[in-house]
Motif scaffolding. Structure first.
Motif, PDB file in Angstrom:
ATOM      1  N   TRP A   8     -56.130 -69.773  40.474  1.00 50.19           N
ATOM      2  CA  TRP A   8     -54.615 -69.099  39.969  1.00 50.19           C
ATOM      3  C   TRP A   8     -54.116 -68.486  38.137  1.00 50.19           C
ATOM      4  O   TRP A   8     -53.417 -68.157  38.518  1.00 50.19           O
ATOM      5  N   LYS A  11     -54.352 -64.816  39.758  1.00 48.59           N
ATOM      6  CA  LYS A  11     -52.484 -65.257  40.392  1.00 48.59           C
ATOM      7  C   LYS A  11     -51.762 -65.057  38.533  1.00 48.59           C
ATOM      8  O   LYS A  11     -51.049 -63.719  39.066  1.00 48.59           O
ATOM      9  N   LYS A  12     -51.609 -64.946  37.929  1.00 50.26           N
ATOM     10  CA  LYS A  12     -50.955 -65.085  36.281  1.00 50.26           C
ATOM     11  C   LYS A  12     -51.147 -63.519  36.369  1.00 50.26           C
ATOM     12  O   LYS A  12     -50.139 -62.650  35.838  1.00 50.26           O
ATOM     13  N   GLN A  14     -51.928 -60.946  38.173  1.00 53.13           N
ATOM     14  CA  GLN A  14     -51.131 -60.000  39.386  1.00 53.13           C
ATOM     15  C   GLN A  14     -49.606 -60.375  38.624  1.00 53.13           C
ATOM     16  O   GLN A  14     -48.735 -58.770  38.808  1.00 53.13           O
ATOM     17  N   ARG A  15     -49.541 -61.397  38.331  1.00 50.87           N
ATOM     18  CA  ARG A  15     -48.380 -61.109  37.381  1.00 50.87           C
ATOM     19  C   ARG A  15     -47.561 -60.646  36.131  1.00 50.87           C
ATOM     20  O   ARG A  15     -46.401 -59.803  36.650  1.00 50.87           O
ATOM     21  N   SER A 110     -51.770 -58.008  45.890  1.00 49.09           N
ATOM     22  CA  SER A 110     -51.349 -57.869  44.763  1.00 49.09           C
ATOM     23  C   SER A 110     -50.050 -58.954  44.001  1.00 49.09           C
ATOM     24  O   SER A 110     -50.052 -59.755  43.521  1.00 49.09           O
ATOM     25  N   ALA A 113     -49.382 -62.768  46.363  1.00 54.31           N
ATOM     26  CA  ALA A 113     -50.239 -63.142  44.552  1.00 54.31           C
ATOM     27  C   ALA A 113     -49.274 -63.879  43.375  1.00 54.31           C
ATOM     28  O   ALA A 113     -49.214 -64.641  42.874  1.00 54.31           O
ATOM     29  N   ALA A 114     -48.959 -62.992  43.451  1.00 59.13           N
ATOM     30  CA  ALA A 114     -48.128 -62.700  41.685  1.00 59.13           C
ATOM     31  C   ALA A 114     -46.734 -63.539  42.655  1.00 59.13           C
ATOM     32  O   ALA A 114     -45.811 -64.295  41.015  1.00 59.13           O
ATOM     33  N   LEU A 137     -53.134 -67.602  50.013  1.00 60.31           N
ATOM     34  CA  LEU A 137     -53.435 -67.197  48.403  1.00 60.31           C
ATOM     35  C   LEU A 137     -52.373 -67.887  47.667  1.00 60.31           C
ATOM     36  O   LEU A 137     -51.863 -67.516  46.184  1.00 60.31           O
ATOM     37  N   THR A 139     -49.821 -69.259  47.634  1.00 54.20           N
ATOM     38  CA  THR A 139     -48.314 -68.954  47.295  1.00 54.20           C
ATOM     39  C   THR A 139     -47.777 -70.004  48.331  1.00 54.20           C
ATOM     40  O   THR A 139     -47.790 -70.131  49.371  1.00 54.20           O
ATOM     41  N   SER A 188     -48.773 -75.345  43.948  1.00 54.93           N
ATOM     42  CA  SER A 188     -49.443 -73.899  44.510  1.00 54.93           C
ATOM     43  C   SER A 188     -51.209 -74.653  44.748  1.00 54.93           C
ATOM     44  O   SER A 188     -51.778 -74.226  45.699  1.00 54.93           O
TER      45      SER A 188
END
Length: 217
Positions: A8, A11-12, A14-15, A110, A113-114, A137, A139, A188
């Motif tokens: 998690w 993911k943040k 990557q965003r 990437s 994941a974002a 991932l 998502t 998620s």
């Protein structure tokens, strides 16, 4: 789930990376981005990938989101586009759309994941592989139901929509666009658990296949 918490956080990150990169390269304002949608295929012109249905769903989503919220959306299209008419249709929507073209696996993962959701409008497919990649991932997946998504996607971890039902597809995207932080994280997590179970099932199948081979069954 310690593993999920790590994922998690990743993911943040990557965003943040995605939005920072776009901020430097793009003319639109990613400061307001709240909802990232990803769609991918080898080529947007492949009929069975359903890009024309996806565009219709985005038009409906745009109507649902109202004018003052258009720039909360970001649609990432990872596919070969050329000067195809569908690419022009996407541009005409007047919502932020990014075309990545073909990208390497790490960059693809990437962005995946974002994203808040991965959308699959495939009309008929034994796969696609991309829905499993999204699940891996954590998502959430919104997908038509004539593909492998029917085996693992639900309202808890995404949305399964009757194939060709563009209105329902748009409504599900809208549902996710309105999720708060807790709802995003829970969906998620549910997808993460689903993927773990999928992998366990595959391992179980492999074990039985090995058993049958060894015993000549």
């Amino acid at each position: 789930h310690d593993d999920f918490e790590k994922l998690w956080l990743a993911k943040k990150d990557q965003r943040e990376n995605l939005l920072n990169n776009l901020k430097q390269q793009s003319s639109f304002n990613v400061q307001k981005t709240k909802f990232i949608i990803m769609w991918s295929a080898h080529d947007i012109a492949i009929k069975r990938k359903g890009m024309d249905y996806f565009i219709t769903s985005l038009r409906i989503l745009k109507y649902l989101m109202k004018v003052d919220r258009f720039d909360e959306m970001l649609v990432v299209i990872s596919a070969q586009i050329g000067d195809h008419v569908l690419a022009n249709e996407l541009k005409k929507l007047n919502i932020p759309v990014v075309f990545t073209g073909h990208i390497d696996k790490n960059t693809y993962n990437s962005i995946l994941a974002a994203s808040d959701v991965y959308c699959s409008t495939t009309l008929s497919d034994a796969g696609p592989r991309t829905t499993y990649e999204a699940a891996a991932l954590a998502t959430p997946v919104i997908s038509f139901d004539k593909c492998n998504a029917a085996d693992f996607v639900s309202n808890e971890n995404g949305a399964l929509v009757e194939t060709y039902d563009v209105k329902s597809f748009a409504e599900q995207m809208y549902r996710f666009a309105n999720h708060n932080k807790e709802e995003k994280k829970l969906t998620s997590l549910n997808m993460y658990k689903t993927y773990e179970n999928l992998m366990d099932t595959n391992k179980l199948v492999e074990k039985w296949e090995d058993f049958f081979k060894k015993h000549g069954v």
